[in-house]
Design a protein around this motif. Structure first.
Motif, PDB file in Angstrom:
ATOM      1  N   ARG A   1      19.955  39.644  76.861  1.00 45.10           N
ATOM      2  CA  ARG A   1      20.437  38.949  75.664  1.00 45.10           C
ATOM      3  C   ARG A   1      19.551  37.775  75.276  1.00 45.10           C
ATOM      4  O   ARG A   1      19.202  37.594  74.101  1.00 45.10           O
TER       5      ARG A   1
ATOM      6  N   GLU B   1      21.045  29.037  81.183  1.00 46.79           N
ATOM      7  CA  GLU B   1      21.257  29.307  79.755  1.00 46.79           C
ATOM      8  C   GLU B   1      21.216  28.014  78.937  1.00 46.79           C
ATOM      9  O   GLU B   1      20.584  27.940  77.886  1.00 46.79           O
TER      10      GLU B   1
ATOM     11  N   LYS C   1      34.346  36.103  76.914  1.00 48.06           N
ATOM     12  CA  LYS C   1      33.019  36.701  76.698  1.00 48.06           C
ATOM     13  C   LYS C   1      32.146  36.612  77.950  1.00 48.06           C
ATOM     14  O   LYS C   1      30.954  36.911  77.910  1.00 48.06           O
TER      15      LYS C   1
HETATM   16  O1  LIG Z   1      30.559  30.590  71.282  1.00 46.91           O
HETATM   17  P1  LIG Z   1      31.275  30.708  72.578  1.00 46.91           P
HETATM   18  O2  LIG Z   1      32.665  31.198  72.474  1.00 46.91           O
HETATM   19  O3  LIG Z   1      31.145  29.458  73.381  1.00 46.91           O
HETATM   20  O4  LIG Z   1      30.502  31.858  73.367  1.00 46.91           O
HETATM   21  C1  LIG Z   1      29.230  31.632  73.884  1.00 46.91           C
HETATM   22  C2  LIG Z   1      29.235  32.310  75.208  1.00 46.91           C
HETATM   23  O5  LIG Z   1      29.192  33.676  75.066  1.00 46.91           O
HETATM   24  C3  LIG Z   1      28.073  34.153  75.762  1.00 46.91           C
HETATM   25  O6  LIG Z   1      27.100  34.347  74.825  1.00 46.91           O
HETATM   26  C4  LIG Z   1      28.432  35.400  76.514  1.00 46.91           C
HETATM   27  O7  LIG Z   1      29.247  35.085  77.554  1.00 46.91           O
HETATM   28  C5  LIG Z   1      27.640  33.114  76.718  1.00 46.91           C
HETATM   29  O8  LIG Z   1      26.292  33.268  76.937  1.00 46.91           O
HETATM   30  C6  LIG Z   1      28.135  31.861  76.095  1.00 46.91           C
HETATM   31  O9  LIG Z   1      28.744  31.103  77.044  1.00 46.91           O
END
Ligand SMILES: O=P(O)(O)OC[C@H]1O[C@](O)(CO)[C@@H](O)[C@@H]1O
Length: 449
Positions: free
Chosen positions: A46, A133, A408
């Motif tokens: 990703r 990340e 997520k």
């Molecule tokens: O916008 P939100 O709800 O914080 O989601 C972002 C999250 O979703 C993801 O893209 C997938 O888990 C993570 O990398 C990130 O923590």
């Protein structure tokens, strides 16, 4: 989803970088070394896609950038594209996370953190997923911050603006309901659910691709009732009604995505004021472009401006109303705070940023939106799914808090015995689709007077 990438990923990568073909062990920091984890899929697939799409969009929009930022930006655009490519290479070859050396305002906090990572835990796939990340997005922003001509350029702005524009029919439907809403428990519940599902509009989970909302937001809400797997709505409503002796009752939003989700934050905030459950709502936004669609202060300005200039009378009415709320300090945008774009889990806030912890403790409720805030609330840590949410906060409780999150990432807390097993039977990827949600509330028992 994770199976696809794992089958497709080259085994030499795994051998070279010590990837273990297993899931995250119980009660461990989640990181990319576990091939069966969503951390691995995020770092391996990703995030490189996200970086590539930024390079592509800057390349495609180069002429527009040159006309907006001047001929002097030509060389810098080329250099920044090179820096993003280098960052992508470092990510894809599990390089060590580097300290910052430019004029980043939060350089000290980041470098102190990076230096605290032990050897063998300071590369993209070996450190905790959350740190890796957050680091990628922070490093990405530093390329623009340290330029002469592009320091104010938000490379996610177009996608964030589209996320509102493409959902404008839902926006209108919701505002027409808000205009004549009765204040009841049912309408409070509806506002909370609209806000929760607004979190599905997150562009980092799609690596920047647009999330298409259905036609009618209320159909989505009612259609998804069974997908709210923890629902503390009654408790938070009772709590808000019980604190009417505090004046002014302040609710803090730790916001997530711009676009449609930020709109639903304004809607919920408006409802709290209209229902007299609060007298003031404060919004905590990001200081830099973050996780593709996270909202900055500029996004708030753009959103209100877009509503106020729209041809639809109801959009103009609410754009004006919320602008007046900001001018009258019924709504407030909190001053820039770099803690929200640091790698720290929230249980470290009291130590790292005591002033922020104190400010939040002066509110009567803090609303944490979305998945990344959830990851920072409980940490990228493989808790047992039935571990109580409060336990996972590890002492972080400045005041009563509520988390509104669409799931997520493969971490969660507060489930009933057997609940996760049933969900896995329904859909083995249920934790990474954003199609399940949680409304989790923890009351701070002794609210100071
Ligand atoms: O916008 P939100 O709800 O914080 O989601 C972002 C999250 O979703 C993801 O893209 C997938 O888990 C993570 O990398 C990130 O923590």
């Amino acid at each position: 989803m994770t199976d696809t990438i794992n089958k497709g990923s080259s085994t030499e990568f795994d051998a070279k970088y010590g990837i273990l073909d297993k899931n995250t062990p119980p009660r461990s920091l989640m990181c990319g070394r576990y091939k069966q984890s969503f951390a691995y899929y995020t770092l391996r697939s990703r995030l490189p896609i996200t970086l590539t799409s930024i390079i592509d969009s800057i390349t495609k929009d180069k002429d527009d950038l040159l006309s907006e930022y001047g001929e002097g930006s030509r060389e810098e655009i080329k250099n920044i594209i090179g820096s993003i490519s280098k960052l992508k290479y470092e990510l894809q070859t599990d390089k060590t996370i580097e300290t910052f050396f430019g004029n980043e305002p939060d350089k000290e906090i980041w470098n102190k953190f990076i230096k605290s990572l032990g050897p063998g835990e300071n590369s993209f796939f070996k450190t905790c997923w959350l740190y890796a990340e957050c680091y990628m997005y922070r490093r990405l922003s530093s390329f623009f911050e340290n330029s002469q001509t592009l320091m104010s350029f938000d490379y996610f702005a177009k996608q964030k603006q589209n996320a509102l524009i493409s959902s404008i029919k839902c926006v209108e439907d919701i505002l027409r309901v808000l205009q004549k809403i009765d204040i009841t428990f049912e309408s409070f519940q509806l506002m909370l659910k609209l806000n929760l599902w607004g979190n599905r509009c997150d562009l980092s989970i799609t690596s920047g691709k647009e999330v298409i909302l259905g036609d009618n937001p209320f159909d989505l809400v009612h259609g998804f009732d069974k997908r709210i797997i923890v629902d503390d709505t009654v408790a938070v409503n009772d709590y808000l009604k019980s604190i009417n002796k505090y004046k002014p009752r302040v609710v803090e939003f730790v916001c997530d995505n711009a676009g449609y989700e930020l709109f639903t934050d304004f809607v919920l905030a408006d409802y709290l004021i209209k229902s007299k459950l609060a007298e003031k709502v404060r919004f905590n936004l990001k200081a830099i472009p973050w996780f593709v669609s996270d909202a900055t202060i500029k996004d708030v300005d753009w959103t209100l401006q877009y509503l106020r200039n729209h041809s639809s009378p109801v959009l103009r009415e609410y754009g004006e109303r919320w602008q007046r709320f900001l001018e009258g300090k019924i709504f407030e945008v909190e001053p820039l705070e770099y803690f929200w774009t640091s790698p720290y889990e929230y249980y470290k806030m009291r130590e790292i940023n005591p002033d922020l912890y104190k400010r939040l403790s002066e509110a009567q409720l803090v609303v944490f939106k979305g998945d990344l805030n959830y990851r920072k609330l409980i940490g990228d840590f493989s808790w047992n799914f039935t571990e109580p949410f409060k336990t996972c906060l590890r002492g972080f409780l400045p005041t009563s808090i509520i988390s509104l999150r669409t799931v997520k990432a493969d971490l969660i807390s507060g489930l009933l015995e057997g609940q996760a097993e049933i969900l896995f039977e329904t859909d083995k990827n249920w934790m990474t689709t954003g199609e399940y949600g949680t409304i989790q509330f923890v009351k701070k028992s002794t609210l100071s007077a």
